[in-house]
Design a protein around this motif. Sequence first.
Motif, PDB file in Angstrom:
ATOM      1  N   ASP A 199      50.915 -12.401 -16.120  1.00 18.06           N
ATOM      2  CA  ASP A 199      50.955 -12.801 -17.540  1.00 18.06           C
ATOM      3  C   ASP A 199      52.225 -12.294 -18.203  1.00 18.06           C
ATOM      4  O   ASP A 199      52.877 -13.015 -18.974  1.00 18.06           O
ATOM      5  CB  ASP A 199      49.737 -12.236 -18.290  1.00 18.06           C
ATOM      6  CG  ASP A 199      48.461 -12.976 -17.943  1.00 18.06           C
ATOM      7  OD1 ASP A 199      48.569 -14.028 -17.286  1.00 18.06           O
ATOM      8  OD2 ASP A 199      47.375 -12.512 -18.311  1.00 18.06           O
TER       9      ASP A 199
ATOM     10  N   LEU B 194      58.531 -22.329 -30.821  1.00 20.03           N
ATOM     11  CA  LEU B 194      57.087 -22.129 -30.575  1.00 20.03           C
ATOM     12  C   LEU B 194      56.858 -21.462 -29.215  1.00 20.03           C
ATOM     13  O   LEU B 194      56.093 -20.506 -29.103  1.00 20.03           O
ATOM     14  CB  LEU B 194      56.353 -23.473 -30.589  1.00 20.03           C
ATOM     15  CG  LEU B 194      56.043 -24.121 -31.929  1.00 20.03           C
ATOM     16  CD1 LEU B 194      55.293 -25.431 -31.690  1.00 20.03           C
ATOM     17  CD2 LEU B 194      55.177 -23.206 -32.786  1.00 20.03           C
ATOM     18  N   LEU B 195      57.561 -21.985 -28.197  1.00 16.21           N
ATOM     19  CA  LEU B 195      57.379 -21.456 -26.834  1.00 16.21           C
ATOM     20  C   LEU B 195      57.857 -20.011 -26.758  1.00 16.21           C
ATOM     21  O   LEU B 195      57.220 -19.173 -26.092  1.00 16.21           O
ATOM     22  CB  LEU B 195      58.134 -22.335 -25.823  1.00 16.21           C
ATOM     23  CG  LEU B 195      57.812 -22.098 -24.356  1.00 16.21           C
ATOM     24  CD1 LEU B 195      56.356 -22.387 -24.054  1.00 16.21           C
ATOM     25  CD2 LEU B 195      58.685 -22.956 -23.452  1.00 16.21           C
TER      26      LEU B 195
ATOM     27  N   LEU C 266      55.227 -17.791 -28.339  1.00 15.77           N
ATOM     28  CA  LEU C 266      54.056 -17.658 -27.462  1.00 15.77           C
ATOM     29  C   LEU C 266      54.357 -16.749 -26.266  1.00 15.77           C
ATOM     30  O   LEU C 266      53.520 -15.932 -25.876  1.00 15.77           O
ATOM     31  CB  LEU C 266      53.605 -19.042 -26.971  1.00 15.77           C
ATOM     32  CG  LEU C 266      52.935 -19.917 -28.033  1.00 15.77           C
ATOM     33  CD1 LEU C 266      52.842 -21.355 -27.553  1.00 15.77           C
ATOM     34  CD2 LEU C 266      51.537 -19.385 -28.354  1.00 15.77           C
ATOM     35  N   GLY C 267      55.556 -16.908 -25.683  1.00 16.38           N
ATOM     36  CA  GLY C 267      55.973 -16.057 -24.560  1.00 16.38           C
ATOM     37  C   GLY C 267      56.033 -14.599 -24.993  1.00 16.38           C
ATOM     38  O   GLY C 267      55.572 -13.700 -24.277  1.00 16.38           O
TER      39      GLY C 267
ATOM     40  N   ARG D 119      51.363  -8.572 -25.608  1.00 18.87           N
ATOM     41  CA  ARG D 119      49.936  -8.303 -25.459  1.00 18.87           C
ATOM     42  C   ARG D 119      49.670  -7.467 -24.206  1.00 18.87           C
ATOM     43  O   ARG D 119      48.892  -6.519 -24.223  1.00 18.87           O
ATOM     44  CB  ARG D 119      49.172  -9.623 -25.372  1.00 18.87           C
ATOM     45  CG  ARG D 119      47.870  -9.590 -26.142  1.00 18.87           C
ATOM     46  CD  ARG D 119      47.377 -10.929 -26.484  1.00 18.87           C
ATOM     47  NE  ARG D 119      46.990 -11.686 -25.283  1.00 18.87           N
ATOM     48  CZ  ARG D 119      45.973 -12.532 -25.256  1.00 18.87           C
ATOM     49  NH1 ARG D 119      45.250 -12.711 -26.338  1.00 18.87           N
ATOM     50  NH2 ARG D 119      45.691 -13.223 -24.183  1.00 18.87           N
TER      51      ARG D 119
ATOM     52  N   VAL E 167      54.412 -13.197 -27.543  1.00 20.12           N
ATOM     53  CA  VAL E 167      53.037 -12.714 -27.791  1.00 20.12           C
ATOM     54  C   VAL E 167      52.361 -12.342 -26.468  1.00 20.12           C
ATOM     55  O   VAL E 167      51.743 -11.280 -26.339  1.00 20.12           O
ATOM     56  CB  VAL E 167      52.204 -13.790 -28.548  1.00 20.12           C
ATOM     57  CG1 VAL E 167      50.728 -13.416 -28.584  1.00 20.12           C
ATOM     58  CG2 VAL E 167      52.736 -13.968 -29.960  1.00 20.12           C
ATOM     59  N   GLN E 168      52.543 -13.212 -25.486  1.00 19.32           N
ATOM     60  CA  GLN E 168      51.922 -12.981 -24.170  1.00 19.32           C
ATOM     61  C   GLN E 168      52.438 -11.684 -23.548  1.00 19.32           C
ATOM     62  O   GLN E 168      51.659 -10.865 -23.074  1.00 19.32           O
ATOM     63  CB  GLN E 168      52.256 -14.186 -23.263  1.00 19.32           C
ATOM     64  CG  GLN E 168      51.848 -14.040 -21.832  1.00 19.32           C
ATOM     65  CD  GLN E 168      50.460 -14.605 -21.596  1.00 19.32           C
ATOM     66  OE1 GLN E 168      49.581 -14.483 -22.448  1.00 19.32           O
ATOM     67  NE2 GLN E 168      50.280 -15.226 -20.468  1.00 19.32           N
TER      68      GLN E 168
END
Lengths: 156, 500
Positions: free
Chosen positions: A10, A50-51, A54-55, A61, A57-58
């Motif tokens: 991830d 956007l990507l 998201l990357g 996290r 955030v991933q």
Amino acid sequence: MTKNTNKAADFWVGCAMMVVSIIFFVSAWKMPDSPRGIGPGDYPMFVCVLLFILGLVQALRVLVTEKGIPGIDWQGVNKRFLLRAFIMFAATFLYYFLMRIIGFPITTMVYLFGSMMFFGYKNKIKAAIISVVFTLFVYLLFVRVFQVLLPSGFLI
Amino acid sequence: MLPELLNGLANVFHPMTFLLMVFGTIVGVVIGALPGLSGSTGIILLLPLVYQLDAATAIVMLCGLFCGSMYGGSIAAVLLNTPGTPSAAATMLDGYPLCQQGLAGKALGVSATSSFLGGLISSICLILIAPQLAKIALSFHAADYFALSLFGLTIMASTDKNIVKGLISGVFGLLISTVGIDAVAGLDRFTFGNYQLMRGFQLLSVLIGVFALSEVFVIVQKGGEREGTSQQQKVGRVLPSWVDFKGFALAAIVGAVIGVFIGIIPGTGGSISCFLAYNVAKKLSKHPEKFGHGALEGVAAPEASNNGTTGGALIPMLTLGVPGDVVTSVMLGALILIGVRPGPMLFVENPDIVYMIFAGMLIVQFIMLAAGLVCAKFSPKILKIHQTILMPIIAVLCIVGAYSNANNMFDVLIAILFGLLGFGMKKFGYPGAPLVLGLILGPIAEENLNRALVISDNNWSVFITSPISCIFLLLSAASIIYAIYTNIRDGRKEMAEKTA
């Protein structure tokens, strides 16, 4: 796959998405603007942003929950099983490559027979018959009925 | 509506069309029965044939496959205690105990009859609801379509267990949809000097790679072994008796209604509705204690509900161009490939196709009932098909399917590479459906974003001032917020369980 390996994956997928989005963003940045509506680069740039988010955030996290970059737990990965998938992928890639040189019928027969043996099918004679009959069936169906010219090589 | 429907029925009974519907349904039952393969794989494998048919015939054949695969999933669930498709997961709970009691035939008969009831009710709902929804959708403007595309993508991505992974998959799909010649300015984008990429990533190659080839790699990795072994060589009497039918009819009807409504919600599908229907049927039953030990209602409710989703899932796909579940997202891709663009304009420009689909869905249920009852008799033989033979054959069909799209070997290469990507996605829990939906909806979103801004003279508030667009944007935001909330809640629950 163990949980640790999944977390590691991830994290690296998140990083890869950020890298991909930066490459595409830079390429889209160079595209001309449009006086009305959107230019050819505007929409891809929006998607890249956007990507990237998201990357990020991933990856973050994983960093927060695991308190660092998790390592891949190689002992938990069944290497034999992974190798099987890799061999099948390599064989399919080789099939694609050789089909352009040798042609559809011969490569398909060899690919089918080889894959059945690789999968662990015991009856060699039955496998050979299925390989030949199925290949001929597909070849005749596509070439004669569907009028699709399947790749031909120096043999057929 | 009735004359159009009768005309559709007349077309469906054209011998060739009818034969292909029977063929599609039987293929669907067999594909659905084989664990690891689902309706989406079946549709992809039939694509080379789909190209050769006229659009309406091809669609009704695919509808047969869709419905057949939903029922087929129950065969493995009953006989092997492993669902043939995710939609049959709840069927195992009572189907397998029935099989252990030597009543596999009865379980499969109840499954076929309930699937028929579920499919019939959902087809009637499709016929009644879809034209009305299409009429509303006809008033959509460019801004609304852009918002609808975002809604479709977010709702599909947010149904995944991990919202971030679902969204990464969907946005990555949007990004790869921008590769190739730009439709507005005619400029080539992200081709990196490769002239083959000027056509962009072909939908068919991506579909084949992500949904079919990746499945072959996954099964190879597992060693080609099938989970579970068939308990019975013969299934016995299949047709349920009148007494049995009266016992499970209510559960089947309730399941069907639940299935239709779950199916209409984009991004959901049979795998959710089957458990919901199972639980509701258990609560309504006079003998809830029998559930889990071989209750006929426990087979009837999930089977009626998963077939109920078929017509429900077709409603948003046909009227809005937004698929209801994974199989309809592949079906949407297949329709686009044969030149049919689902959406409200389909009802105006091609009503003949629409009503043939409606009629086809009705007739397919009867074919499925007959095929289901016959196939149930032969089901132990279907489950004996060796994966060691099947998987290489599927791989070859994938390669040929990718090639036959445009007689181009580059498309084959793309399919293989996306097969590898799909394999990785499956291993690490990234859903494939949002990626494909991103590839489909990406150009629609971009085109309508551009059109909305040109018409409004670059006024971005057009997306908020249009009530329909505003509603879709709010729904998109709500779906993401709700998914984040459930993700956090599940994470906390998991942590609490760990510490306990």
